[in-house]
Design an enzyme around this catalytic site. Structure first.
Site, mmCIF file in Angstrom:
data_model
loop_
_atom_site.group_PDB
_atom_site.id
_atom_site.type_symbol
_atom_site.label_atom_id
_atom_site.label_comp_id
_atom_site.label_asym_id
_atom_site.label_seq_id
_atom_site.Cartn_x
_atom_site.Cartn_y
_atom_site.Cartn_z
ATOM 1 N N LEU A 205 3.602 5.553 -0.159
ATOM 2 C CA LEU A 205 3.562 6.749 0.248
ATOM 3 C C LEU A 205 2.539 7.539 -0.630
ATOM 4 C CD1 LEU A 205 7.079 7.797 1.520
ATOM 5 C CD2 LEU A 205 5.186 7.016 2.784
ATOM 6 N N HIS A 206 1.191 8.178 -0.377
ATOM 7 C CA HIS A 206 0.458 8.784 -0.972
ATOM 8 C C HIS A 206 -0.370 9.867 -0.559
ATOM 9 C CE1 HIS A 206 -2.710 6.117 0.445
ATOM 10 N NE2 HIS A 206 -3.528 6.950 0.038
#
Ligand code: UD1
Ligand code: UDP
Length: 357
Positions: A205-206
């Protein structure tokens, strides 16, 4: 033909490694100049890809990373211009949709040099994401648009991009996967991470919409709950790591947090996962090729071809829905239909087209 390849981020290296290799083979090593903008700079986000994917050492390092979007874009513009003037390429090749991509395309256009855009024509229709602006602007600045899926043709024609600029070549990120498949299949990264192949959830997740606000804490709580049924392996992007540290968030029982891992280990983890949870663009594609169920924690995707293939499910930007993942695994397709021209040959098609260009 003299080419200048501009790369700057983790996904750029994966997309351009085969393109640079194919162009070196066709035009000679000395006809290919590699520029690294420095948007990503940690060893785990940059050097490891040069080592594992065989990307040549960059001829120019711009050191333009960090800061706001505008600062980064401005630094690339300022530092790339003298390089383009000195190297005098016939064409500047840029991949994907990151800030480096748009900055390099704009700089080349200002210098009167043609631009070739690798992975052209993707659209999420969400202009709240900087990547959508980067894609649109880069496509319209490009003399040659290399498309990786048939939907990109429709997107570009609908925006008035002339048909003669479009070349449907396929997916160069899949070229890299195909080229390294034997090596990552024997890697055994799952056991090294402390989990059994086929029985864990791989997470990345970014995106700012998720990790730069309160949703990150919700996502970490949801992952801790899922981990009671399905262990979680989560190599953490530096943006996300910084936010976790700021909020005092850490892993809980069954959630294996680590630094970002290299390409071979990541593909090994992806291929052996029960499922993947992500907001990455490229990982939606790799899981489609591998036939691994992917759950995308976003409202939209610029890669609807992966949803049609049956491997990718859009969960929306709603961490509560992470809890559904273990229960949805039984209904996942056995093997997706791999989209047309995701076959390991895209970069060679690009080199062939360039030799006629
Ligand atoms: C960028 C791209 C995104 C892509 C992602 C791939 C844009 C607008 N965003 O997002 O589209 O999906 O790369 O991973 O271009 N940092 C480090 N070390 C690094 C790199 C970054 O510490 O090697 C930290 C820095 O604090 C930096 C922050 O992460 O300011 C964000 O980096 P940046 O390149 O701006 O955006 P990403 O979130 O990586
Ligand atoms: N990747 C990797 N190590 C990791 C996470 C991702 O090698 O720890 C690879 C992944 O296999 C894919 C690329 O990095 O090839 C995707 O990059 P990212 O998710 O950062 O960018 P996006 O595709 O969202 O632009």
């Amino acid at each position: 033909m003299r080419l200048l390849h501009v790369v700057g981020t983790r996904p750029n290296f994966v997309k351009m490694a085969p393109v640079i290799a194919a162009c070196r083979e066709r035009f000679g090593a000395e006809a290919n100049v590699v520029v690294h903008t420095g948007q990503h700079y940690d060893r785990a986000m940059s050097d490891v890809f040069f080592d594992e994917l065989g990307v040549p050492v960059p001829d120019h390092m711009l050191g333009a990373g960090s800061g706001s979007h505008s600062e980064m874009t401005a630094r690339v513009l300022e530092r790339l211009e003298p390089v383009i003037r000195e190297e005098a390429p016939d064409l500047v090749l840029v991949p994907g949709d990151v800030n480096s991509t748009l900055a390099a395309a704009l700089c080349a256009a200002r210098c009167g040099v043609g631009v070739g855009h690798v992975e052209s024509g993707l659209r999420s229709r969400d202009r709240g994401m900087p990547e959508e602006i980067n894609r649109i602007a880069t496509d319209h600045l490009s003399a040659v648009c290399f498309l990786h899926s048939s939907e990109a043709i429709e997107n570009l024609l609908a925006e008035g991009v002339p048909e003669e600029r479009l070349s449907f070549v396929g997916n160069t990120m899949i070229d890299t996967l195909v080229a390294l498949e034997e090596r990552f299949r024997e890697r055994g990264a799952a056991r090294a991470a402390g989990v059994e192949p086929g029985s864990y959830l791989l997470v990345t997740l970014h995106r700012p919409a998720l990790v730069d606000g309160p949703l990150l804490a919700d996502a970490m709580s949801a992952l801790a709950e899922v981990a009671a049924e399905l262990p979680v392996v989560f190599p953490v992007h530096p943006r996300t790591r910084a936010r976790m540290e700021g909020l005092g968030l850490s892993g809980r029982a069954g959630v294996h947090l680590s630094e970002p891992v290299g390409y071979l280990d990541f593909l090994s983890l992806e291929a052996d996962a029960a499922a993947v949870l992500t907001d990455s663009g490229g990982i939606q594609e790799e899981t489609t090729y591998l036939g691994v169920p992917c759950f995308t924690l976003r409202e939209n995707t610029e890669r609807p071809v992966t949803v049609r293939a049956g491997t990718n499910v859009l969960l929306g930007l709603d961490p509560a829905r992470i809890a559904e993942i273990p229960h949805r695994l039984g209904s996942a397709p056995d093997k997706a239909e791999v989209p047309e021209k995701w076959d390991g040959e895209a970069a060679r098609r690009i080199a062939r087209i360039l030799s006629d260009w």
